[in-house]
Write a protein that holds these residues in place. Sequence first.
Motif, PDB file in Angstrom:
ATOM      1  N   LEU A  56       0.822  -1.203   0.000  1.00  0.00           N
ATOM      2  CA  LEU A  56       0.000   0.000   0.000  1.00  0.00           C
ATOM      3  C   LEU A  56       0.856   1.253   0.000  1.00  0.00           C
ATOM      4  N   ALA A  57       1.864   1.252   0.850  1.00  0.00           N
ATOM      5  CA  ALA A  57       2.674   2.456   1.013  1.00  0.00           C
ATOM      6  C   ALA A  57       3.519   2.761  -0.206  1.00  0.00           C
ATOM      7  N   SER A  58       3.655   1.788  -1.107  1.00  0.00           N
ATOM      8  CA  SER A  58       4.420   2.059  -2.325  1.00  0.00           C
ATOM      9  C   SER A  58       3.735   3.112  -3.183  1.00  0.00           C
ATOM     10  N   GLU A  59       2.465   3.444  -2.861  1.00  0.00           N
ATOM     11  CA  GLU A  59       1.752   4.476  -3.614  1.00  0.00           C
ATOM     12  C   GLU A  59       2.042   5.871  -3.086  1.00  0.00           C
ATOM     13  N   ASP A  60       2.803   6.002  -2.010  1.00  0.00           N
ATOM     14  CA  ASP A  60       3.059   7.306  -1.412  1.00  0.00           C
ATOM     15  C   ASP A  60       4.565   7.561  -1.361  1.00  0.00           C
ATOM     16  N   TYR A  61       4.959   8.774  -1.740  1.00  0.00           N
ATOM     17  CA  TYR A  61       6.383   9.090  -1.831  1.00  0.00           C
ATOM     18  C   TYR A  61       7.067   9.110  -0.475  1.00  0.00           C
ATOM     19  N   PHE A  62       6.296   9.245   0.608  1.00  0.00           N
ATOM     20  CA  PHE A  62       6.897   9.167   1.929  1.00  0.00           C
ATOM     21  C   PHE A  62       7.584   7.818   2.145  1.00  0.00           C
ATOM     22  N   PHE A  63       7.088   6.779   1.461  1.00  0.00           N
ATOM     23  CA  PHE A  63       7.631   5.436   1.633  1.00  0.00           C
ATOM     24  C   PHE A  63       8.374   4.929   0.405  1.00  0.00           C
ATOM     25  N   ASN A  64       8.076   5.493  -0.761  1.00  0.00           N
ATOM     26  CA  ASN A  64       8.630   4.968  -2.000  1.00  0.00           C
ATOM     27  C   ASN A  64       9.195   6.119  -2.828  1.00  0.00           C
ATOM     28  N   ASN A  65      10.496   6.289  -2.798  1.00  0.00           N
ATOM     29  CA  ASN A  65      11.091   7.433  -3.488  1.00  0.00           C
ATOM     30  C   ASN A  65      11.265   7.202  -4.984  1.00  0.00           C
ATOM     31  N   THR A  66      10.758   6.076  -5.499  1.00  0.00           N
ATOM     32  CA  THR A  66      10.776   5.858  -6.949  1.00  0.00           C
ATOM     33  C   THR A  66       9.417   6.175  -7.565  1.00  0.00           C
ATOM     34  N   LEU A  67       8.451   6.547  -6.751  1.00  0.00           N
ATOM     35  CA  LEU A  67       7.100   6.797  -7.258  1.00  0.00           C
ATOM     36  C   LEU A  67       7.075   8.059  -8.104  1.00  0.00           C
ATOM     37  N   ARG A  68       6.595   7.931  -9.332  1.00  0.00           N
ATOM     38  CA  ARG A  68       6.471   9.095 -10.211  1.00  0.00           C
ATOM     39  C   ARG A  68       5.122   9.142 -10.892  1.00  0.00           C
ATOM     40  N   PHE A  69       4.453   8.003 -10.979  1.00  0.00           N
ATOM     41  CA  PHE A  69       3.238   7.934 -11.780  1.00  0.00           C
ATOM     42  C   PHE A  69       2.029   7.867 -10.853  1.00  0.00           C
ATOM     43  N   ARG A 512      10.405  18.820  10.843  1.00  0.00           N
ATOM     44  CA  ARG A 512      10.185  18.296  12.193  1.00  0.00           C
ATOM     45  C   ARG A 512      10.911  19.131  13.229  1.00  0.00           C
ATOM     46  N   LYS A 513      12.136  19.519  12.934  1.00  0.00           N
ATOM     47  CA  LYS A 513      12.902  20.336  13.881  1.00  0.00           C
ATOM     48  C   LYS A 513      12.306  21.719  14.060  1.00  0.00           C
ATOM     49  N   SER A 514      11.739  22.266  12.986  1.00  0.00           N
ATOM     50  CA  SER A 514      11.182  23.618  13.073  1.00  0.00           C
ATOM     51  C   SER A 514       9.900  23.653  13.896  1.00  0.00           C
ATOM     52  N   GLY A 515       9.167  22.521  13.945  1.00  0.00           N
ATOM     53  CA  GLY A 515       7.896  22.487  14.650  1.00  0.00           C
ATOM     54  C   GLY A 515       6.791  23.239  13.942  1.00  0.00           C
ATOM     55  N   GLU A 516       7.027  23.662  12.699  1.00  0.00           N
ATOM     56  CA  GLU A 516       6.037  24.441  11.967  1.00  0.00           C
ATOM     57  C   GLU A 516       5.064  23.527  11.216  1.00  0.00           C
ATOM     58  N   ARG A 517       3.941  24.108  10.820  1.00  0.00           N
ATOM     59  CA  ARG A 517       2.924  23.360  10.084  1.00  0.00           C
ATOM     60  C   ARG A 517       3.321  23.265   8.617  1.00  0.00           C
ATOM     61  N   MET A 518       2.984  22.139   7.990  1.00  0.00           N
ATOM     62  CA  MET A 518       3.324  21.926   6.586  1.00  0.00           C
ATOM     63  C   MET A 518       2.100  21.437   5.825  1.00  0.00           C
ATOM     64  N   SER A 519       2.262  21.358   4.526  1.00  0.00           N
ATOM     65  CA  SER A 519       1.276  20.737   3.657  1.00  0.00           C
ATOM     66  C   SER A 519       2.043  20.127   2.494  1.00  0.00           C
ATOM     67  N   ALA A 520       1.333  19.536   1.562  1.00  0.00           N
ATOM     68  CA  ALA A 520       1.987  18.918   0.414  1.00  0.00           C
ATOM     69  C   ALA A 520       1.243  19.289  -0.850  1.00  0.00           C
ATOM     70  N   ALA A 521       1.975  19.304  -1.940  1.00  0.00           N
ATOM     71  CA  ALA A 521       1.437  19.818  -3.193  1.00  0.00           C
ATOM     72  C   ALA A 521       0.862  18.749  -4.094  1.00  0.00           C
ATOM     73  N   CYS A 522       0.868  17.503  -3.670  1.00  0.00           N
ATOM     74  CA  CYS A 522       0.316  16.457  -4.524  1.00  0.00           C
ATOM     75  C   CYS A 522      -0.376  15.419  -3.663  1.00  0.00           C
ATOM     76  N   HIS A 523      -1.675  15.280  -3.848  1.00  0.00           N
ATOM     77  CA  HIS A 523      -2.491  14.419  -3.010  1.00  0.00           C
ATOM     78  C   HIS A 523      -2.045  12.962  -3.106  1.00  0.00           C
ATOM     79  N   PHE A 524      -1.776  12.463  -4.301  1.00  0.00           N
ATOM     80  CA  PHE A 524      -1.472  11.048  -4.456  1.00  0.00           C
ATOM     81  C   PHE A 524      -0.024  10.730  -4.102  1.00  0.00           C
ATOM     82  N   VAL A 525       0.864  11.690  -4.253  1.00  0.00           N
ATOM     83  CA  VAL A 525       2.272  11.427  -3.963  1.00  0.00           C
ATOM     84  C   VAL A 525       2.566  11.575  -2.477  1.00  0.00           C
ATOM     85  N   PHE A 526       1.919  12.534  -1.824  1.00  0.00           N
ATOM     86  CA  PHE A 526       2.040  12.707  -0.383  1.00  0.00           C
ATOM     87  C   PHE A 526       0.622  12.714   0.185  1.00  0.00           C
TER      88      PHE A 526
END
Length: 918
Positions: A56-69, A512-526
């Motif tokens: 399952l996690a192979s669909e998310d770039y957090f776990f799979n850094n080869t994901l492009r499609f 993580r070190k900054s403690g600031e809030r983040m978001s991501a620019a691609c729903h399926f990749v992140f």
Amino acid sequence: MRPTIFPQKALATQLETQRPKSVETATIIIIAAFILFGCFGRTVVTGKELSKLPVLASEDYFFNNTLRFTFHRPRFDPSLYQFHIPFQLYAQKEMSNLRLPLWNPCFGCGFPTLGELQYCTFSPFRGIFQAANPYLYNLGIAVKSLIAALSMYMLCRLFSFSRGASAFGAIAYGISPFILRELELPNEVQMFPLLASAFIYLGNSRSFIKVALLGASTAVAIASMHPEFFFLATFNSLLIMLAARQLAPAAPPAQVGKNIFLAGIIGICLSAPLLLPFMELVANADSYKFHEFAIQKNTAQTLLAGLVTPVNTGGSVFIGVIAILTAVFAIVFGRKRNLGLLAIAFFLGVWCCLPSALEKIQFCSLIPPRYLHAPLLMVLTLLSAHGVDSISEKVQSKNKRALVCLAAIALVLALAPFLLLNAHVPLPGYDGTLPVPAILKSEVLKGAVSIGITLALIAIAYFAKLPKGAIALLPFCLLGANLLSLGDSSRAALPPTFPFRYRDTGAIEEIRKSGERMSAACHFVFFPNIALSYGLRDFRIHGPLIPRSIAALHKLNRAKTADSRSEKWSNRGFTLPTVYDTASVQYLITRWPINSLADKPLNYKPFACLNGVPQHLIDPVVMKNGEYCLSTNGEVFCKFDWELIAKDTAHLAAEIDVLDESGKVLARGDRSEVGKVGESESTQLLSILIPEFQQRRGNIYLVLNLYSALAESMLPLKTSMPIRANGIELLKVTPQDNNFQNLSDARLRFVKEDNEGILLYKNTKALPQAYLASNVVAADSLNAAFEKMKDSEFDAHLQTIIEAPAKELQLQAPNAEIKTASVERPDPQTVLVKTTSDKEAFLILTDTFYNGWHSYVDGNEVPMYRANVNFRAVKVPAGEHQIRFEYIPLAFYAGLTIAAATLAAIAGACVLKLRKDA
């Protein structure tokens, strides 16, 4: 004493009455050994991975850094790694620090953990088999299968089936493909037979202690199971009790009703620490289930085909061909003893198919067919176990007519799958599974062989003059034949996988070190919520129940998409509205560069190689126009206009790559679908980052490739345009050129590309986590505040909207100045803020406003208001002050008090009962 359900015991059961209890123990040990070491030996002994997490996690770039499609493919339920694992990891982290996970600061802008029962945060199964420990997590799958088998064995024994028939049912249910596939989810399908056994055994008792144990079992089920699955498990258990009572009640109806009612009260009271926060969240939440929902149903032919063969692998209601054979035999020769179970099976089957009459009942349409499979399988297993005993009885009594009928049933079950396969009957999937023809042919053949073996065994037992003791072994022989028809499909439902590991990249560590809030620019990749697994504070939130204020904020986020000041993202058409500034979203991560400049438009230029003429690339695709923009950071933004032949281009994708002089690929970009089904024209935005752009020497080439989206293979191009490495050479770039656009002062400022290709951007206009504001506007409700923020002229930098009477918001000398305050977060339930100001102002903390949060200024509690739809505001006087926000959920502590009082009352009642008996 075990309650007797059927008035006449099967012959095989009568043969066992004089045997010692050690045989029962030995049977249970054999079942346990078969499950743990025969089925899951590699996992139990060597720690072999079984979890679907890595798949399952192979669909998310957090776990799979080869994901492009990002072309979506149906898979196993992704809620496992999107919801349950992140929440489980958060809860385990808090508990390891000796804190209760009451509030989750990383989910959206903050979320009440206890309120969402669907994440099963306090499930004992998840507490023992922790996701943070790979061995324990995978061992938990094997143990759940064992619980399913043993509880099914117990249930069959409560129905007075023989040990052999009970073992047959236990194995059929415990390793059925559907049960194995579901074990990893928090649906806890192993609880269905366990809860039914508890209802029958404990619910028919006159002992208060056993009734209290039934209530405790109910409380464990509430904590462990998805709410809809808990309802179905309880409902199904009650139906089975009713079916049993029609035949031979073990206790008077009034006594059973009293026991069930008392156990229900005890279970609710013990679960009060979870149920009260859940009710509070439901009362203050929004959900997609409250609005539009897709009606899910199974087709009758798919359901029936799934009974006799695993046509949809783990999605089928399949417990083995021999189990179905014996179940049908039990129905035919049950002499009305099985009408109750048959009625339940018929009712669940009709509900799965959801005819149009039931579609109108909203409750029925809310339950997906997959949710009904576990209770349906349980009832079918009970019927099959009774059928095994009935066959043994008919063999012993030499009932030729019954055995001829059994042979006829077997012939039909053996031939039906072959006819079904050759007739090409459509068998659509309904839960992400599809028919697999190769597997189907193999399984059909093995089912026929299993039926042949079964008939041969029964014929031998019928014609041979076997002693009564030997007849008792017939159920175990049928068990072996059923395993033959079940084995491969069970292995396919839960195959060994590769290890699941988390990654740690430079971008993740910096946020993580900054403690600031983040978001991501691609729903399926992140995917939303995954960042929670890494301890990142993600603005995005995705779940069944969301606090209404957070839902309003995200609705506002979508509404701002059309705002002229909103900023388009180049990949996937996402937007960056001003809501991100209001919510203090400081960082954005992406796989590909972000077009971040509505206030500073990109200077697109046409690709010279196109010559302003539409280019015919392959038969169904024509590129009408193409433009690009290069930045000094090495960002490349491309825009293409396509003309499509819709029926042929539904599964085509385009990708931008960067190559050097030798043809070596330096970077691969986003591979995105060219168009959607039914489109004749489309505009596609692609982007890529040239790595180490400023340090490079020599020419760099931008190349366009077209791919088949399904096969993921490169397509040959038919064009006169220049070709490089089988792709179209769109552009030659020299880093020393001066025709690049400087984006260093853009609103979204590129920070860096980390060691695994994650791009980090800084939102330079984001408000701080906490700040002082004096220019405030009153709103009398959440809806009123929403409408004010929706106004295109609203700017959180200049104005703050607070839900309070206007007279409470009066300040001396208000102005639009924003002053940053320092924030410290010692734990998730506490936020400390230090402020310094020469005048009275409102402190705005960009965390979710929710019941249970209290605010203190210099140790004195003060009122807290809702600001900007979702955040917290406190009036602070001039000077230096420390403000403390503390989460004290009244609903949880009230529930804890109720649970403690219930335990004390149960203990007192038990002591009095023991004294009375003494």
